[in-house]
Enzyme design. Sequence first.
Site, PDB file in Angstrom:
ATOM      1  N   TYR A 109       0.771  -8.075  19.188  1.00  0.00           N
ATOM      2  CA  TYR A 109       1.809  -8.858  18.006  1.00  0.00           C
ATOM      3  C   TYR A 109       2.004 -10.025  17.961  1.00  0.00           C
ATOM      4  O   TYR A 109       1.746 -10.450  16.674  1.00  0.00           O
ATOM      5  CB  TYR A 109       3.069  -8.021  17.639  1.00  0.00           C
ATOM      6  CG  TYR A 109       3.833  -8.700  16.596  1.00  0.00           C
ATOM      7  CD1 TYR A 109       3.677  -7.818  15.746  1.00  0.00           C
ATOM      8  CD2 TYR A 109       5.482  -8.632  16.847  1.00  0.00           C
ATOM      9  CE1 TYR A 109       4.787  -8.145  14.133  1.00  0.00           C
ATOM     10  CE2 TYR A 109       6.145  -9.253  16.043  1.00  0.00           C
ATOM     11  CZ  TYR A 109       5.837  -9.006  14.433  1.00  0.00           C
ATOM     12  OH  TYR A 109       6.364  -8.949  13.578  1.00  0.00           O
ATOM     13  N   ILE A 162       0.408  -0.964   0.267  1.00  0.00           N
ATOM     14  CA  ILE A 162      -0.167  -0.391  -0.468  1.00  0.00           C
ATOM     15  C   ILE A 162       0.374   1.392  -0.330  1.00  0.00           C
ATOM     16  O   ILE A 162       0.339   2.708  -0.033  1.00  0.00           O
ATOM     17  CB  ILE A 162      -0.948   0.196   0.885  1.00  0.00           C
ATOM     18  CG1 ILE A 162      -0.616  -0.165   2.302  1.00  0.00           C
ATOM     19  CG2 ILE A 162      -2.048  -0.886   0.865  1.00  0.00           C
ATOM     20  CD1 ILE A 162      -1.377   0.109   3.664  1.00  0.00           C
ATOM     21  N   LYS A 213       1.101 -12.901  16.373  1.00  0.00           N
ATOM     22  CA  LYS A 213       1.780 -14.426  15.361  1.00  0.00           C
ATOM     23  C   LYS A 213       1.414 -15.665  15.823  1.00  0.00           C
ATOM     24  O   LYS A 213       1.148 -16.758  15.222  1.00  0.00           O
ATOM     25  CB  LYS A 213       3.245 -13.824  15.951  1.00  0.00           C
ATOM     26  CG  LYS A 213       3.879 -12.376  14.959  1.00  0.00           C
ATOM     27  CD  LYS A 213       3.868 -12.887  13.395  1.00  0.00           C
ATOM     28  CE  LYS A 213       4.230 -11.432  12.412  1.00  0.00           C
ATOM     29  NZ  LYS A 213       3.746 -11.782  11.264  1.00  0.00           N
TER      30      LYS A 213
HETATM   31  N1  SER Z   1      11.865  -7.364  14.784  1.00  0.00           N
HETATM   32  C1  SER Z   1      10.252  -7.669  15.390  1.00  0.00           C
HETATM   33  C2  SER Z   1       9.663  -6.246  16.345  1.00  0.00           C
HETATM   34  O1  SER Z   1      10.620  -5.730  17.160  1.00  0.00           O
HETATM   35  C3  SER Z   1      10.312  -8.833  15.483  1.00  0.00           C
HETATM   36  O2  SER Z   1       8.994  -9.588  14.640  1.00  0.00           O
HETATM   37  O3  SER Z   1       8.942  -6.604  15.969  1.00  0.00           O
END
Ligand code: SER
Length: 316
Positions: free
Chosen positions: A142, A35, A146
């Site tokens: 996050y 995007i 995941k």
């Molecule tokens: N490098 C990524 C982060 O710091 C981790 O997957 O969010």
Amino acid sequence: MERILVIGSSGQIGSELVLALRKTYGSSNVFATDIKNPTEEIRNGGPFQILDVLDYKNLLHFIVRHKITQVYNLAAVLSGNAEKIPLQAWDINMKALMNTLEAARQSDAKKLFWPSSIAVFGPTTPRHNTPQLTVMEPNTVYGISKLAGERWGEYYNNRYDVDIRSVRYPGLISYKTEPGGGTTDYAVEIFFEAIKKGSYECFVKESTALPMMFMDDAIENTIKLMNADSKQLSLRSSYNMAGISFTAEELATAIKKRIPGFTATYKPDFRQAIADSWPASIDDDIAQKDWGLKAEFDLDRICDVMLEKVKEKLEK
Ligand code: SER
């Protein structure tokens, strides 16, 4: 003949992965999409199109129209940014994955790469030499997305034969495109600041150790996993990928060896807690055995290449 779609081609991984894939599969067979606008190298080197992975209809249409056989879905909000917009980050990260899983199920693009992360682990996970199978109680948005994504990937493989392949990337160090909003970003920023200013204020403590990998190793191993014989793959959730582990202070010392006046100071912010919840080092035995994972770059080599290339980049 493979026809490959890369989603997130303007990001830290995508901007390098597309170049490697174009070398192997031919420029016209690798479709870069994002995007955001791409780097010049990507725009000039082959097909690029603005495409929003959250728009399922358009995604499926693109895959069918271009007779795509493989998809790399790299679109995600990283750990630090996700903490600022938890619900939005969850929606984006999960919808991006679910749309590519569904598109794979409903089209000929059955082979899918989706990155997981060391963020799937949490404060109750053994911190050193973290095994593949262990306690997983991530406490970041996050990380939760995941871990959920890994479960969904395995589910689509079992239930619908989607040929998903995944690795839990450590922090990735690269010079072409800087990461944005991640917890491991300090390991990239430090090189840019060392050359620009001769100093760096690090947002984690000097004793913080995390697993890291140079981008060339990450790309090579990612393509290796995608080319591995599917019978060799015992895991469809996501493989541990160790890279090398060093503290922020060890990184600063390695830079100081090469730039004698360089100084690092440490001012931990909210990302310290995220870093503290992740492993300091990882065991990736299963990936080595199943498909030959191997990383070449140690800390000295990473520093040599990064300082040379970042300098070239900043002088342009
Ligand atoms: N490098 C990524 C982060 O710091 C981790 O997957 O969010």
